[in-house]
Scaffold this active site. Structure first.
Site, PDB file in Angstrom:
ATOM      1  N   HIS A  76      -5.117  -5.248 -11.509  1.00 28.43           N
ATOM      2  CA  HIS A  76      -4.636  -5.881 -10.284  1.00 28.43           C
ATOM      3  C   HIS A  76      -4.148  -4.923  -9.197  1.00 28.43           C
ATOM      4  O   HIS A  76      -4.118  -5.288  -8.027  1.00 28.43           O
ATOM      5  CB  HIS A  76      -3.552  -6.931 -10.597  1.00 28.43           C
ATOM      6  CG  HIS A  76      -2.184  -6.365 -10.817  1.00 28.43           C
ATOM      7  ND1 HIS A  76      -1.750  -5.902 -12.031  1.00 28.43           N
ATOM      8  CD2 HIS A  76      -1.154  -6.180  -9.965  1.00 28.43           C
ATOM      9  CE1 HIS A  76      -0.511  -5.468 -11.922  1.00 28.43           C
ATOM     10  NE2 HIS A  76      -0.118  -5.620 -10.665  1.00 28.43           N
ATOM     11  N   GLU A  80      -5.655  -1.257  -4.397  1.00 26.65           N
ATOM     12  CA  GLU A  80      -4.674  -0.757  -3.440  1.00 26.65           C
ATOM     13  C   GLU A  80      -4.291   0.696  -3.725  1.00 26.65           C
ATOM     14  O   GLU A  80      -4.032   1.462  -2.809  1.00 26.65           O
ATOM     15  CB  GLU A  80      -3.416  -1.635  -3.491  1.00 26.65           C
ATOM     16  CG  GLU A  80      -2.546  -1.450  -2.283  1.00 26.65           C
ATOM     17  CD  GLU A  80      -1.353  -2.377  -2.317  1.00 26.65           C
ATOM     18  OE1 GLU A  80      -1.189  -3.126  -1.352  1.00 26.65           O
ATOM     19  OE2 GLU A  80      -0.598  -2.366  -3.303  1.00 26.65           O
ATOM     20  N   ASP A  81      -4.246   1.041  -5.002  1.00 21.67           N
ATOM     21  CA  ASP A  81      -3.668   2.338  -5.360  1.00 21.67           C
ATOM     22  C   ASP A  81      -4.665   3.447  -5.650  1.00 21.67           C
ATOM     23  O   ASP A  81      -4.271   4.555  -5.985  1.00 21.67           O
ATOM     24  CB  ASP A  81      -2.766   2.174  -6.601  1.00 21.67           C
ATOM     25  CG  ASP A  81      -1.523   1.366  -6.277  1.00 21.67           C
ATOM     26  OD1 ASP A  81      -1.320   1.064  -5.086  1.00 21.67           O
ATOM     27  OD2 ASP A  81      -0.769   1.035  -7.201  1.00 21.67           O
ATOM     28  N   ASP A 142       3.087 -10.189 -12.486  1.00 20.15           N
ATOM     29  CA  ASP A 142       3.346  -8.965 -11.721  1.00 20.15           C
ATOM     30  C   ASP A 142       4.808  -8.941 -11.273  1.00 20.15           C
ATOM     31  O   ASP A 142       5.539  -7.969 -11.474  1.00 20.15           O
ATOM     32  CB  ASP A 142       2.389  -8.964 -10.518  1.00 20.15           C
ATOM     33  CG  ASP A 142       2.572  -7.767  -9.599  1.00 20.15           C
ATOM     34  OD1 ASP A 142       2.734  -6.641 -10.117  1.00 20.15           O
ATOM     35  OD2 ASP A 142       2.553  -7.967  -8.366  1.00 20.15           O
TER      36      ASP A 142
HETATM   37 MN    MN Z   1       1.617  -4.829  -9.491  1.00 16.86          MN
END
Ligand code: MN
Length: 493
Positions: A76, A80-81, A142
């Protein structure tokens, strides 16, 4: 406060033991991708970043979510990372997982902007949910892990995240009937937002558990014996202690009078079917005298969120009282996992367990959404459910204004514009002139009559204005009027 981290082996053995024929290879591929993507990143707790997606995936597996959802939980934060693109996720893991990861990534862009934007945020969350409720499961898992490791964050971030959780996430979990999630999210946030109250309530619970622990185990033993002698099979009896935040709310409601709270510690009997529920209730009442007015039949009359159980409070030995909650396994799963119970340990293609109310609706909506038919109409149905405490009214131009239950034309006027509020001198609802304190109802058409020469609002409006927005505007304006009046008096004197 740190808890031990989950490993990929923990995840594999949990999935391997609770699912029928899980795709473990998929999970180990998703893990390898996530591990590579986050390799150089460290969390504020000092742990390698991968412990976070692992915790999220583990929680989803505990919920019994489908392996695709667990894999998406592992992935997840990847887009983004790291350098990994959505297309790469799609080509390695397929459309379904890619779309889950994409939605969770998009949902991160919804930022909390304070209470005034609450509904707007809620609506955005809700839209994400309506397109695929599994996204919300991932988002909850999360958030849960981020709360569990919140101690590592700076104070201002702790407060923001805890407040956002209590105001947005927990109520959504509640509406979805996911009381297990709701309770955990609330208690974790509670500790950061109201540390003193948290300590107080925590002390109450631990004292009670210490005092009554032995007594409750005796009652459980006696109940088990009672059921066994009466020939009941497939039943479990266990104790449950009330959640901290839920007790805190109840204490506020009962003016801190602990003696009015009967369900601090309850005994739960989970039995085979509905007939057994009533039979067990009868047995318990034969053995112990019920407290008058405390028998609640949520079997024949479920709570609005679908909750079903029989509740009764009985006198046992030495004038002690205890609440019993009696339910079937299916009701128990629904009470704990809500809408998620629907998918619990189910492979695609298997028919979902027979279900109730809006949960059934939700399943239908999910299905229909996949071919985008009647999208808006279905959205309406869901909206009514999710926004039960809100009302939707119209301006004469047909714009929708949403307000809390009990809101009045004054709230409506300020929701349109501060000047409309300040110059408001009357109102029409559906064409009829009404008092300014008349409660609005959903679907009302509301028109504000303005007086251009009006100096400002009446301080008396504070007696019935409901929204924070209207109240603070009225206070601002009346304060400056009083100030102006005072200074004119001074000048005169
Ligand atoms: Mn997260």
């Amino acid at each position: 406060m740190p808890e031990s981290n989950r490993t990929i082996d923990d995840l594999m053995s949990l999935v391997g033991s609770s699912y029928a024929s899980p795709d473990l290879d998929l999970l180990s591929r998703a893990y390898a991708t996530a591990e590579g993507a986050h390799r150089d990143k460290v969390r504020l707790t000092g742990d390698p970043y991968i412990v976070h997606p692992l915790a999220v995936a583990y929680k989803l597996a505990e919920m019994g979510a489908h392996v695709n959802v667990i894999a998406a939980g592992l992935l997840h934060d990847v887009i983004e990372d790291s350098e990994i693109s959505l297309n790469e996720v799609r080509s390695s893991f397929g459309d379904d997982i890619a779309s889950l990861v994409d939605s969770v990534t998009k949902l991160k862009k919804v930022k909390y902007q304070g209470t005034d934007r609450y509904v707007e945020n809620l609506r955005k969350m809700f839209l994400a949910m309506a397109s695929d409720v599994r996204v919300v499961f991932i988002k909850f898992a999360d958030r849960l892990h981020n709360l569990r490791t919140l101690y590592a964050q700076p104070r201002h971030k702790q407060e923001r995240i805890a407040k956002e959780t209590l105001e947005i996430y927990a109520p959504i979990a509640g509406r979805l009937g996911m009381s297990d999630f709701k309770g955990e999210l609330e208690d974790l946030s509670f500790a950061y937002l109201f540390p003193k109250d948290y300590e107080r309530v925590h002390d109450i619970i631990s004292t009670k558990v210490r005092e009554k622990g032995a007594y409750v185990s005796r009652v459980i033993d006696q109940t088990e014996k009672l059921l066994a002698e009466a020939g009941f099979v497939d039943c479990q009896v266990h104790g449950r202690v009330k959640r901290l935040y839920s007790l805190y709310r109840k204490l506020i409601k009962y003016d801190n009078d602990l003696s009015k709270i009967y369900d601090l510690i309850a005994v739960r009997a989970v039995v085979k079917d509905v007939e057994d529920c009533y039979a067990v209730l009868g047995l318990i009442h034969q053995k112990w005298t019920p407290l008058p007015g405390r028998i609640k039949d949520y079997l024949s009359q479920p709570k609005p969120n679908g909750y079903q159980s029989l509740h009764t409070t009985v006198f046992t030995e030495d004038g002690e009282t205890i609440e019993f909650q009696i339910r079937t396994r299916e009701m128990h799963d629904l009470a704990e996992y809500g809408v998620a119970a629907h998918w619990r340990y189910k492979e695609p293609g298997m028919s979902p367990i027979k279900n109730l109310y809006w949960m059934e609706e939700l399943a239908k909506i999910q299905k229909e959404l996949s071919d985008k038919k009647d999208f808006l109409e279905q959205l309406e149905i869901m909206k009514i459910d999710v926004f039960k405490d809100r009302l939707f009214v119209f301006t004469p131009n047909g714009d929708v204004i949403d307000l809390p239950e009990g809101a009045t034309p004054v709230d409506f006027a300020y929701a349109i514009h501060t000047e409309v509020g300040n110059k408001c001198s009357g109102a029409r609802i559906n064409g009829n002139i009404v008092n300014l304190d008349t409660p609005l109802r959903s679907n009302d058409v509301v028109e504000i009559v303005m007086d251009k020469n009006r100096r400002g609002p009446n301080a008396d409006w504070l007696k019935f204005a409901k929204t924070h927005h209207a109240r603070s505007k009225i206070k601002d304006a009346t304060r400056s009027t009083v100030k102006g009046w005072l200074s004119s008096m001074m000048r005169r004197g």
